[in-house]
Design a protein around this motif. Sequence first.
Motif, PDB file in Angstrom:
ATOM      1  N   PRO A 286       0.815  -1.226   0.000  1.00  0.00           N
ATOM      2  CA  PRO A 286       0.000   0.000   0.000  1.00  0.00           C
ATOM      3  C   PRO A 286       0.848   1.276   0.000  1.00  0.00           C
ATOM      4  N   GLY A 287       0.221   2.362  -0.433  1.00  0.00           N
ATOM      5  CA  GLY A 287       0.860   3.675  -0.337  1.00  0.00           C
ATOM      6  C   GLY A 287       1.695   4.003  -1.552  1.00  0.00           C
ATOM      7  N   GLU A 288       2.552   4.981  -1.388  1.00  0.00           N
ATOM      8  CA  GLU A 288       3.334   5.490  -2.519  1.00  0.00           C
ATOM      9  C   GLU A 288       4.736   4.895  -2.527  1.00  0.00           C
ATOM     10  N   SER A 289       5.295   4.788  -3.730  1.00  0.00           N
ATOM     11  CA  SER A 289       6.592   4.102  -3.848  1.00  0.00           C
ATOM     12  C   SER A 289       7.713   4.861  -3.143  1.00  0.00           C
ATOM     13  N   LYS A 290       7.573   6.172  -3.022  1.00  0.00           N
ATOM     14  CA  LYS A 290       8.658   6.928  -2.362  1.00  0.00           C
ATOM     15  C   LYS A 290       8.845   6.455  -0.909  1.00  0.00           C
ATOM     16  N   ASN A 291       7.775   5.914  -0.321  1.00  0.00           N
ATOM     17  CA  ASN A 291       7.881   5.456   1.074  1.00  0.00           C
ATOM     18  C   ASN A 291       8.679   4.164   1.220  1.00  0.00           C
ATOM     19  N   TYR A 292       8.992   3.546   0.093  1.00  0.00           N
ATOM     20  CA  TYR A 292       9.734   2.283   0.156  1.00  0.00           C
ATOM     21  C   TYR A 292      11.190   2.437  -0.299  1.00  0.00           C
ATOM     22  N   GLN A 293      11.582   3.667  -0.635  1.00  0.00           N
ATOM     23  CA  GLN A 293      12.987   3.896  -1.007  1.00  0.00           C
ATOM     24  C   GLN A 293      13.844   3.737   0.246  1.00  0.00           C
ATOM     25  N   GLY A 294      14.757   2.816   0.182  1.00  0.00           N
ATOM     26  CA  GLY A 294      15.569   2.558   1.370  1.00  0.00           C
ATOM     27  C   GLY A 294      15.849   1.070   1.452  1.00  0.00           C
TER      28      GLY A 294
ATOM     29  N   ARG B 250      19.144  -6.747  -6.091  1.00  0.00           N
ATOM     30  CA  ARG B 250      18.104  -6.723  -5.071  1.00  0.00           C
ATOM     31  C   ARG B 250      17.532  -5.309  -4.917  1.00  0.00           C
ATOM     32  N   THR B 251      17.726  -4.501  -5.958  1.00  0.00           N
ATOM     33  CA  THR B 251      17.253  -3.123  -5.842  1.00  0.00           C
ATOM     34  C   THR B 251      16.577  -2.658  -7.120  1.00  0.00           C
ATOM     35  N   THR B 252      15.761  -1.631  -7.004  1.00  0.00           N
ATOM     36  CA  THR B 252      15.225  -0.927  -8.164  1.00  0.00           C
ATOM     37  C   THR B 252      15.396   0.552  -7.881  1.00  0.00           C
ATOM     38  N   ILE B 253      16.190   1.211  -8.707  1.00  0.00           N
ATOM     39  CA  ILE B 253      16.618   2.580  -8.381  1.00  0.00           C
ATOM     40  C   ILE B 253      15.602   3.591  -8.917  1.00  0.00           C
ATOM     41  N   LEU B 254      15.090   4.409  -8.016  1.00  0.00           N
ATOM     42  CA  LEU B 254      14.062   5.376  -8.407  1.00  0.00           C
ATOM     43  C   LEU B 254      14.461   6.781  -7.955  1.00  0.00           C
ATOM     44  N   THR B 255      14.074   7.752  -8.773  1.00  0.00           N
ATOM     45  CA  THR B 255      14.227   9.134  -8.346  1.00  0.00           C
ATOM     46  C   THR B 255      12.902   9.566  -7.735  1.00  0.00           C
ATOM     47  N   GLY B 256      12.964   9.985  -6.494  1.00  0.00           N
ATOM     48  CA  GLY B 256      11.756  10.433  -5.797  1.00  0.00           C
ATOM     49  C   GLY B 256      11.834  11.905  -5.529  1.00  0.00           C
ATOM     50  N   PRO B 257      10.817  12.457  -4.826  1.00  0.00           N
ATOM     51  CA  PRO B 257      10.814  13.895  -4.569  1.00  0.00           C
ATOM     52  C   PRO B 257      12.005  14.320  -3.716  1.00  0.00           C
ATOM     53  N   GLU B 258      12.470  13.435  -2.859  1.00  0.00           N
ATOM     54  CA  GLU B 258      13.553  13.836  -1.968  1.00  0.00           C
ATOM     55  C   GLU B 258      14.895  13.202  -2.274  1.00  0.00           C
ATOM     56  N   ARG B 259      14.879  12.068  -2.926  1.00  0.00           N
ATOM     57  CA  ARG B 259      16.177  11.419  -3.158  1.00  0.00           C
ATOM     58  C   ARG B 259      16.119  10.448  -4.333  1.00  0.00           C
ATOM     59  N   LYS B 260      17.319  10.128  -4.793  1.00  0.00           N
ATOM     60  CA  LYS B 260      17.452   9.053  -5.760  1.00  0.00           C
ATOM     61  C   LYS B 260      17.982   7.874  -4.962  1.00  0.00           C
ATOM     62  N   LEU B 261      17.147   6.872  -4.797  1.00  0.00           N
ATOM     63  CA  LEU B 261      17.535   5.757  -3.930  1.00  0.00           C
ATOM     64  C   LEU B 261      16.717   4.533  -4.327  1.00  0.00           C
ATOM     65  N   GLY B 262      17.306   3.382  -4.151  1.00  0.00           N
ATOM     66  CA  GLY B 262      16.640   2.156  -4.538  1.00  0.00           C
ATOM     67  C   GLY B 262      15.612   1.669  -3.530  1.00  0.00           C
ATOM     68  N   ILE B 263      14.679   0.857  -4.034  1.00  0.00           N
ATOM     69  CA  ILE B 263      13.872   0.027  -3.139  1.00  0.00           C
ATOM     70  C   ILE B 263      14.657  -1.280  -3.023  1.00  0.00           C
ATOM     71  N   ASN B 264      15.379  -1.417  -1.914  1.00  0.00           N
ATOM     72  CA  ASN B 264      16.209  -2.608  -1.696  1.00  0.00           C
ATOM     73  C   ASN B 264      15.419  -3.558  -0.806  1.00  0.00           C
ATOM     74  N   SER B 265      15.088  -4.727  -1.332  1.00  0.00           N
ATOM     75  CA  SER B 265      14.303  -5.638  -0.493  1.00  0.00           C
ATOM     76  C   SER B 265      14.448  -7.065  -0.990  1.00  0.00           C
ATOM     77  N   ASP B 266      14.053  -7.996  -0.148  1.00  0.00           N
ATOM     78  CA  ASP B 266      14.083  -9.408  -0.539  1.00  0.00           C
ATOM     79  C   ASP B 266      13.064  -9.714  -1.631  1.00  0.00           C
ATOM     80  N   PHE B 267      12.100  -8.813  -1.830  1.00  0.00           N
ATOM     81  CA  PHE B 267      11.055  -9.063  -2.831  1.00  0.00           C
ATOM     82  C   PHE B 267      11.375  -8.417  -4.174  1.00  0.00           C
ATOM     83  N   THR B 268      12.499  -7.674  -4.214  1.00  0.00           N
ATOM     84  CA  THR B 268      12.841  -6.958  -5.445  1.00  0.00           C
ATOM     85  C   THR B 268      13.407  -7.859  -6.560  1.00  0.00           C
TER      86      THR B 268
END
Length: 360
Positions: free
Chosen positions: A117-125, A151-169
């Motif tokens: 749920p929610g927006e992808s920017k909340n999962y950057q990290g 294990r990451t997907t690199i996204l540019t968000g409103p505050e940072r360019k950072l990947g969603i690093n997770s076991d599900f990536t």
Amino acid sequence: MIYKNFPMVSRVIFGRGSFNQIEEILSPKRLSTKAPFIYFVDDVFKGNAWLTSRIPLSYDDKVIYVSTAKEPETSQIDQLVEQIILDYKELPSGIIGIGGGSVLDIAKAVSIMLTNPGESKNYQGWDLVKNPAIYHVGIPTISGTGAEVSRTTILTGPERKLGINSDFTPFDQVILDPELTKDVPKDQWFFTGMDCFVHCVESLNGTYLNSFSQTYGEKAFSLCKEIFLEDTLSEEDSQDKLMMASWHGGMSIAYSQVGVAHALSYGLGYLLGVKHGIGNCIVFDHLEEYYPDGVAMFKEMKAKHNIKLPQGICKNLSDKEFNIMIDVALSLEPLWENAIGKQWKKVITRDKLRTLYQKM
Ligand code: NAD
Ligand code: ZN
């Protein structure tokens, strides 16, 4: 946790023409006639029947062409996810990405955001994703980023360019068909290929290095040397080997980290929209101090292939703009710790980074 326990791509197929097996790979994964396969395809392939006629479409399956003019953004992912949810009664059976690092990352991010749920920017990290993603498949058409294996997907968000690093990536399935890379333009071949070379140099010279990373990194490094410096390979062998170099380079950083070039390149990407491959090259050209042997070899490769990098891209930047890039770069703490060691803050000062950026 002392040692990371990370997942890998669970299935992979390799070979020229292996893309033809896509239907037999996907059909057992169809959940119902109402749960489509959604293909994200680099729009460079629009109208390219050689590739697109082989995409097997049935029921409500759909091809969505995506532009790679800009690197993936969190808002773009949120829009794509919303559109899929509005268009279909059921969640997709699978998300397939066909393209370079940008499209592979879009496929990974969309498959995660369809079930979280929610927006992808909340999962950057790191490790913020709670629910398993939709089944997702990566089919690279250019080699170097290692996005197919990472294990990451690199996204540019409103505050940072950072990947969603997770076991599900990581992808559930990857199709490595080197033939798909045959029409990559020369400069882009070099820039994305150098992403792999830089991954190896940063991993092999990092403080996080262990034998797992080293063995993959050394193999990828020697493949890059063969591909970019020696004149012994046929075009087909070169494509095959660069695809495997990308894979091994990605595996190498899985258990270590990237370093100085990536940290600074993220700053350029965030502020100026400089793309990952060329950005790494622009930065790496000035990093003799950190990677003397790697940079010397890079310059040799650049000369051999007659590659001209943009110069003076930071020439007219304001203090504020320099500070934005410096903030982005400094925020990537694991990269600095890998590159320099635990005491990195003593040597990597804002002035130091400004001096480096001013050279570019
Ligand atoms: P890209 O995906 O933007 O592709 C580069 C260019 O090559 C595009 O213009 C594309 O249209 C073109 N192209 C791709 N395949 C082609 C083909 N077969 N024929 C002709 N043209 C083709 O660039 P990239 O360097 O592959 O990926 C960069 C992206 O990957 C960045 O967004 C970066 O952040 C991301 N990345 C992700 C990871 C990861 O682990 N997830 C790692 C490194 C980089
Ligand atoms: Zn990279």
